[in-house]
Write a protein that holds these residues in place. Structure first.
Motif, PDB file in Angstrom:
ATOM      1  N   LEU A  54      37.653  82.406  -8.554  1.00 41.16           N
ATOM      2  CA  LEU A  54      37.501  81.395  -7.501  1.00 41.16           C
ATOM      3  C   LEU A  54      38.502  81.630  -6.371  1.00 41.16           C
ATOM      4  CD1 LEU A  54      36.928  78.148  -9.609  1.00 41.16           C
ATOM      5  CD2 LEU A  54      35.222  79.504  -8.377  1.00 41.16           C
ATOM      6  N   PHE A  55      39.724  81.972  -6.721  1.00 40.95           N
ATOM      7  CA  PHE A  55      40.746  82.266  -5.707  1.00 40.95           C
ATOM      8  C   PHE A  55      40.292  83.442  -4.837  1.00 40.95           C
ATOM      9  CE2 PHE A  55      44.343  80.809  -8.798  1.00 40.95           C
ATOM     10  CZ  PHE A  55      43.977  79.483  -8.609  1.00 40.95           C
ATOM     11  N   LYS A  56      39.766  84.485  -5.463  1.00 43.43           N
ATOM     12  CA  LYS A  56      39.326  85.667  -4.724  1.00 43.43           C
ATOM     13  C   LYS A  56      38.131  85.352  -3.828  1.00 43.43           C
ATOM     14  CE  LYS A  56      41.200  89.100  -7.900  1.00 43.43           C
ATOM     15  NZ  LYS A  56      42.392  89.311  -7.113  1.00 43.43           N
ATOM     16  N   MET A  57      37.382  84.313  -4.177  1.00 42.23           N
ATOM     17  CA  MET A  57      36.247  83.878  -3.353  1.00 42.23           C
ATOM     18  C   MET A  57      36.685  82.929  -2.243  1.00 42.23           C
ATOM     19  SD  MET A  57      33.512  83.263  -6.452  1.00 42.23           S
ATOM     20  CE  MET A  57      32.352  82.402  -5.426  1.00 42.23           C
ATOM     21  N   GLY A  58      37.980  82.627  -2.184  1.00 37.77           N
ATOM     22  CA  GLY A  58      38.491  81.731  -1.151  1.00 37.77           C
ATOM     23  C   GLY A  58      38.452  80.263  -1.536  1.00 37.77           C
ATOM     24  N   LEU A  59      38.142  79.976  -2.784  1.00 41.06           N
ATOM     25  CA  LEU A  59      38.079  78.588  -3.250  1.00 41.06           C
ATOM     26  C   LEU A  59      39.380  78.201  -3.932  1.00 41.06           C
ATOM     27  CD1 LEU A  59      34.499  78.861  -4.736  1.00 41.06           C
ATOM     28  CD2 LEU A  59      35.135  77.854  -2.540  1.00 41.06           C
ATOM     29  N   ARG A  60      39.626  76.911  -4.003  1.00 35.11           N
ATOM     30  CA  ARG A  60      40.820  76.349  -4.650  1.00 35.11           C
ATOM     31  C   ARG A  60      42.115  76.952  -4.095  1.00 35.11           C
ATOM     32  NH1 ARG A  60      38.909  73.410  -9.237  1.00 35.11           N
ATOM     33  NH2 ARG A  60      40.901  72.404  -9.131  1.00 35.11           N
ATOM     34  N   GLN A  61      42.128  77.170  -2.787  1.00 33.15           N
ATOM     35  CA  GLN A  61      43.277  77.819  -2.155  1.00 33.15           C
ATOM     36  C   GLN A  61      44.546  76.985  -2.238  1.00 33.15           C
ATOM     37  OE1 GLN A  61      43.468  81.138  -0.996  1.00 33.15           O
ATOM     38  NE2 GLN A  61      41.677  81.007  -2.316  1.00 33.15           N
ATOM     39  N   ASP A  62      44.415  75.665  -2.326  1.00 34.47           N
ATOM     40  CA  ASP A  62      45.598  74.822  -2.484  1.00 34.47           C
ATOM     41  C   ASP A  62      46.310  75.149  -3.799  1.00 34.47           C
ATOM     42  OD1 ASP A  62      43.297  73.780  -3.799  1.00 34.47           O
ATOM     43  OD2 ASP A  62      44.170  71.773  -3.888  1.00 34.47           O
ATOM     44  N   VAL A  63      45.540  75.275  -4.868  1.00 35.99           N
ATOM     45  CA  VAL A  63      46.102  75.615  -6.171  1.00 35.99           C
ATOM     46  C   VAL A  63      46.645  77.041  -6.140  1.00 35.99           C
ATOM     47  CG1 VAL A  63      45.594  75.932  -8.627  1.00 35.99           C
ATOM     48  CG2 VAL A  63      44.527  74.049  -7.373  1.00 35.99           C
ATOM     49  N   HIS A  64      45.880  77.942  -5.537  1.00 37.02           N
ATOM     50  CA  HIS A  64      46.294  79.343  -5.473  1.00 37.02           C
ATOM     51  C   HIS A  64      47.628  79.496  -4.751  1.00 37.02           C
ATOM     52  CE1 HIS A  64      45.849  83.644  -4.019  1.00 37.02           C
ATOM     53  NE2 HIS A  64      45.944  83.726  -5.324  1.00 37.02           N
ATOM     54  N   GLN A  65      47.770  78.840  -3.626  1.00 34.99           N
ATOM     55  CA  GLN A  65      49.014  78.949  -2.855  1.00 34.99           C
ATOM     56  C   GLN A  65      50.198  78.377  -3.639  1.00 34.99           C
ATOM     57  OE1 GLN A  65      48.872  77.262   1.073  1.00 34.99           O
ATOM     58  NE2 GLN A  65      51.035  77.607   1.438  1.00 34.99           N
ATOM     59  N   GLU A  66      49.996  77.232  -4.229  1.00 37.20           N
ATOM     60  CA  GLU A  66      51.062  76.595  -5.004  1.00 37.20           C
ATOM     61  C   GLU A  66      51.497  77.470  -6.182  1.00 37.20           C
ATOM     62  OE1 GLU A  66      51.544  72.398  -7.388  1.00 37.20           O
ATOM     63  OE2 GLU A  66      50.145  72.464  -5.700  1.00 37.20           O
ATOM     64  N   VAL A  67      50.523  78.029  -6.895  1.00 39.04           N
ATOM     65  CA  VAL A  67      50.814  78.888  -8.037  1.00 39.04           C
ATOM     66  C   VAL A  67      51.486  80.170  -7.569  1.00 39.04           C
ATOM     67  CG1 VAL A  67      49.728  80.324  -9.825  1.00 39.04           C
ATOM     68  CG2 VAL A  67      49.040  77.938  -9.541  1.00 39.04           C
ATOM     69  N   ASN A  68      50.959  80.768  -6.514  1.00 35.69           N
ATOM     70  CA  ASN A  68      51.509  82.032  -6.016  1.00 35.69           C
ATOM     71  C   ASN A  68      52.965  81.875  -5.573  1.00 35.69           C
ATOM     72  OD1 ASN A  68      51.035  84.811  -5.605  1.00 35.69           O
ATOM     73  ND2 ASN A  68      50.911  84.447  -3.410  1.00 35.69           N
ATOM     74  N   GLU A  69      53.280  80.787  -4.921  1.00 35.39           N
ATOM     75  CA  GLU A  69      54.663  80.546  -4.493  1.00 35.39           C
ATOM     76  C   GLU A  69      55.589  80.443  -5.702  1.00 35.39           C
ATOM     77  OE1 GLU A  69      54.465  77.069  -2.012  1.00 35.39           O
ATOM     78  OE2 GLU A  69      53.469  78.154  -0.372  1.00 35.39           O
TER      79      GLU A  69
END
Length: 176
Positions: free
Chosen positions: A145-160
């Motif tokens: 989902l992250f790679k598809m551009g979805l759930r970017q809020d979660v992705h950014q928070e996790v990545n940080e």
């Protein structure tokens, strides 16, 4: 968002061991294969006349819906498709067990290579066996989902958070 309290913590833990993009793709391919071959292995067992494949599939689905209803429902469809095809494969293919064992072993080997060569880190399996068995398919789905551009809020928070953790690990290695 629907996440249980520890889901983000566990997602950070998983992402910490799967930060390299090649290793991520290896897992995106291999984790579903491991899950499906597990369904094949269970297909000949039954409890009260119900295939163990369907029982385990239902437990996974309930767990994933509890973690996140939307992702969990999507995964439920995929899990059910996997269960149906695993049982069908077992009944239709004479060498089903041999093929499933081969795919299973190859998937594990590929993941170990991903960790050793690309991630340069032991797999999370050695730290959290529970996560490897139950949470990896959920987290691989989120990675897609992250790679598809979805759930970017979660992705950014996790990545940080993961970048902070990895920087800390690198500093500890320099000191040691």
């Amino acid at each position: 968002m629907g996440f249980l309290p520890d889901t983000k913590k566990n997602l950070c833990f998983y992402a910490e061991y799967h930060h390299d993009v090649v290793n991520q793709w290896i897992h995106i391919i291999c984790v579903p294969m491991l899950l499906w071959t597990g369904q094949v292995f269970l297909s000949e067992l039954s409890v009260a006349g119900v295939s163990a494949t369907w029982i385990v599939t239902a437990l996974y689905a309930i767990f994933y819906v509890a973690l996140d209803p939307i992702v969990g429902l999507g995964l439920t469809v995929l899990l059910c498709a996997g269960a149906y095809t695993a049982i069908d494969f077992m009944h239709a293919e004479k060498n089903a067990y041999k093929i499933a064992i081969g795919v299973h072993i190859a998937s594990w080997i590929a993941q170990f290579i991903g960790h050793g060569v690309f991630e340069k880190r032991a797999p999370a399996l050695f730290t959290s066996f529970f996560q490897s068995l139950f949470l990896a398919p959920f987290f691989v789905s989120l990675e897609v989902l992250f790679k598809m551009g979805l759930r970017q809020d979660v992705h950014q928070e996790v990545n940080e958070e993961v970048c902070r953790r990895l920087a800390k690990i690198r500093e500890q290695k320099k000191v040691a």
